[in-house]
Design a protein around this motif. Structure first.
Motif, mmCIF file in Angstrom:
data_model
loop_
_atom_site.group_PDB
_atom_site.id
_atom_site.type_symbol
_atom_site.label_atom_id
_atom_site.label_comp_id
_atom_site.label_asym_id
_atom_site.label_seq_id
_atom_site.Cartn_x
_atom_site.Cartn_y
_atom_site.Cartn_z
ATOM 1 N N MET A 141 -5.197 1.030 2.429
ATOM 2 C CA MET A 141 -5.810 0.476 3.607
ATOM 3 C C MET A 141 -7.322 0.331 3.417
ATOM 4 S SD MET A 141 -5.054 -0.728 6.441
ATOM 5 C CE MET A 141 -4.444 -0.431 8.025
ATOM 6 N N GLN A 142 -7.936 1.329 2.779
ATOM 7 C CA GLN A 142 -9.376 1.247 2.560
ATOM 8 C C GLN A 142 -9.731 0.111 1.598
ATOM 9 O OE1 GLN A 142 -7.608 4.048 2.464
ATOM 10 N NE2 GLN A 142 -8.591 5.595 3.731
ATOM 11 N N ALA A 143 -8.875 -0.137 0.601
ATOM 12 C CA ALA A 143 -9.131 -1.222 -0.349
ATOM 13 C C ALA A 143 -9.081 -2.569 0.364
ATOM 14 C CB ALA A 143 -8.113 -1.170 -1.495
ATOM 15 N N LEU A 144 -8.117 -2.741 1.262
ATOM 16 C CA LEU A 144 -8.018 -3.986 2.024
ATOM 17 C C LEU A 144 -9.223 -4.145 2.948
ATOM 18 C CD1 LEU A 144 -6.510 -6.524 2.836
ATOM 19 C CD2 LEU A 144 -5.163 -5.135 4.418
ATOM 20 N N ALA A 145 -9.653 -3.058 3.563
ATOM 21 C CA ALA A 145 -10.837 -3.115 4.424
ATOM 22 C C ALA A 145 -12.065 -3.502 3.617
ATOM 23 C CB ALA A 145 -11.049 -1.765 5.115
ATOM 24 N N ALA A 146 -12.206 -2.948 2.417
ATOM 25 C CA ALA A 146 -13.353 -3.282 1.564
ATOM 26 C C ALA A 146 -13.334 -4.754 1.189
ATOM 27 C CB ALA A 146 -13.339 -2.403 0.303
ATOM 28 N N ALA A 147 -12.156 -5.284 0.838
ATOM 29 C CA ALA A 147 -12.045 -6.695 0.465
ATOM 30 C C ALA A 147 -12.363 -7.594 1.645
ATOM 31 C CB ALA A 147 -10.638 -6.989 -0.058
ATOM 32 N N SER A 148 -11.846 -7.252 2.821
ATOM 33 C CA SER A 148 -12.034 -8.123 3.987
ATOM 34 C C SER A 148 -13.496 -8.181 4.433
ATOM 35 C CB SER A 148 -11.129 -7.687 5.134
ATOM 36 O OG SER A 148 -11.486 -6.408 5.590
ATOM 37 N N LYS A 149 -14.292 -7.176 4.115
ATOM 38 C CA LYS A 149 -15.709 -7.195 4.483
ATOM 39 C C LYS A 149 -16.512 -8.184 3.636
ATOM 40 C CE LYS A 149 -15.717 -2.447 6.099
ATOM 41 N NZ LYS A 149 -16.213 -2.319 7.428
ATOM 42 N N THR A 150 -15.899 -8.711 2.572
ATOM 43 C CA THR A 150 -16.600 -9.658 1.699
ATOM 44 C C THR A 150 -16.158 -11.099 1.928
ATOM 45 O OG1 THR A 150 -14.999 -9.542 -0.110
ATOM 46 C CG2 THR A 150 -16.740 -7.856 -0.076
ATOM 47 N N VAL A 151 -15.330 -11.330 2.951
ATOM 48 C CA VAL A 151 -14.732 -12.640 3.193
ATOM 49 C C VAL A 151 -15.142 -13.145 4.572
ATOM 50 C CG1 VAL A 151 -12.525 -13.863 3.442
ATOM 51 C CG2 VAL A 151 -12.757 -12.100 1.729
ATOM 52 N N ASP A 152 -15.244 -14.450 4.710
ATOM 53 C CA ASP A 152 -15.512 -15.107 5.990
ATOM 54 C C ASP A 152 -14.525 -14.579 7.033
ATOM 55 O OD1 ASP A 152 -15.735 -16.856 8.133
ATOM 56 O OD2 ASP A 152 -15.342 -18.657 6.958
ATOM 57 N N CYS A 153 -15.013 -14.215 8.216
ATOM 58 C CA CYS A 153 -14.165 -13.606 9.246
ATOM 59 C C CYS A 153 -13.089 -14.556 9.771
ATOM 60 C CB CYS A 153 -15.005 -13.064 10.396
ATOM 61 S SG CYS A 153 -15.868 -14.349 11.333
ATOM 62 N N LEU A 154 -13.181 -15.859 9.477
ATOM 63 C CA LEU A 154 -12.158 -16.809 9.916
ATOM 64 C C LEU A 154 -10.959 -16.847 8.974
ATOM 65 C CD1 LEU A 154 -14.417 -19.785 11.056
ATOM 66 C CD2 LEU A 154 -13.323 -18.029 12.475
ATOM 67 N N LYS A 155 -11.071 -16.184 7.830
ATOM 68 C CA LYS A 155 -9.967 -16.144 6.875
ATOM 69 C C LYS A 155 -9.163 -14.869 7.090
ATOM 70 C CE LYS A 155 -12.013 -19.084 3.390
ATOM 71 N NZ LYS A 155 -13.369 -19.145 2.956
ATOM 72 N N LEU A 156 -7.848 -15.048 7.170
ATOM 73 C CA LEU A 156 -6.944 -13.923 7.398
ATOM 74 C C LEU A 156 -6.155 -13.611 6.136
ATOM 75 C CD1 LEU A 156 -5.556 -15.203 10.820
ATOM 76 C CD2 LEU A 156 -7.437 -13.583 10.444
ATOM 77 N N VAL A 157 -5.633 -12.406 6.051
ATOM 78 C CA VAL A 157 -4.849 -12.020 4.883
ATOM 79 C C VAL A 157 -3.632 -12.926 4.783
ATOM 80 C CG1 VAL A 157 -3.487 -10.200 3.791
ATOM 81 C CG2 VAL A 157 -5.607 -9.625 4.982
ATOM 82 N N HIS A 158 -3.476 -13.532 3.616
ATOM 83 C CA HIS A 158 -2.389 -14.466 3.349
ATOM 84 C C HIS A 158 -1.314 -13.772 2.520
ATOM 85 C CE1 HIS A 158 -0.794 -17.643 0.572
ATOM 86 N NE2 HIS A 158 -0.520 -18.191 1.730
ATOM 87 N N SER A 159 -1.720 -13.009 1.511
ATOM 88 C CA SER A 159 -0.786 -12.235 0.691
ATOM 89 C C SER A 159 -1.563 -11.143 -0.024
ATOM 90 C CB SER A 159 -0.068 -13.132 -0.317
ATOM 91 O OG SER A 159 -0.972 -13.604 -1.289
ATOM 92 N N LEU A 160 -0.838 -10.096 -0.417
ATOM 93 C CA LEU A 160 -1.489 -9.046 -1.193
ATOM 94 C C LEU A 160 -0.493 -8.381 -2.119
ATOM 95 C CD1 LEU A 160 -0.863 -5.905 -0.063
ATOM 96 C CD2 LEU A 160 -2.215 -6.738 1.815
ATOM 97 N N HIS A 161 -1.033 -7.805 -3.173
ATOM 98 C CA HIS A 161 -0.225 -7.108 -4.167
ATOM 99 C C HIS A 161 -1.001 -5.863 -4.579
ATOM 100 C CE1 HIS A 161 2.870 -6.867 -7.261
ATOM 101 N NE2 HIS A 161 1.914 -6.431 -8.059
ATOM 102 N N ALA A 162 -0.361 -4.702 -4.498
ATOM 103 C CA ALA A 162 -1.019 -3.439 -4.824
ATOM 104 C C ALA A 162 -0.290 -2.733 -5.952
ATOM 105 C CB ALA A 162 -1.054 -2.542 -3.591
#
Length: 140
Positions: A1-22
């Protein structure tokens, strides 16, 4: 969860998570801090991609690859209506299909005799097959 939060802080707030792989690579230590390093792999108009490495003692213990997408109208590939098919319990499994083919006069006798001599080895999972209505019924 923290990794996703870190990534989302570097992206335009209008972009939503589309897919992820951990991927968890090695065990971590609960008593040590984790350093999250975010790599900007791609920044496009519609999509952004990030790779996050979670590190302890300089070793990568976890990797997250996440894609973000801006909401926009487009092709709805999952809006197709399911075809009208019978429930699974009404469909034939591999062994039942084989038995029908062995007795079906539409198949050449040579094929039926050859198939009958081969030992049937069931698959490790049960599969049932949808066929057109003509091949589901007994031969005419």
């Amino acid at each position: 969860m923290q990794a996703l939060a870190a990534a989302s802080k570097t992206v335009d707030c209008l972009k939503l998570v589309h897919s992820l792989h951990a991927i968890f690579l090695i065990a971590g230590d609960n008593n040590m801090p984790i350093i999250y390093q975010v790599h900007r792999e791609r920044d496009g108009t519609s999509f952004a991609t990030r790779k996050v490495e979670a590190k302890q003692k300089g070793l990568v213990m976890f990797t997250l690859i996440v894609s973000f997408q801006k909401e926009e109208l487009g092709f709805e590939h999952q809006a197709a209506i399911m075809p009208d098919v019978p429930p699974p319990e009404q469909l034939l499994n591999m062994e039942e299909i084989r038995e029908r083919r062995l007795t079906d006069p539409r198949f050449p006798m040579q094929y039926r005799n050859s198939a009958a001599k081969k030992k049937f080895v069931p698959w490790p999972i049960e599969m049932r097959f949808c066929q057109d209505s003509k091949s589901q019924h007994e031969p005419r």
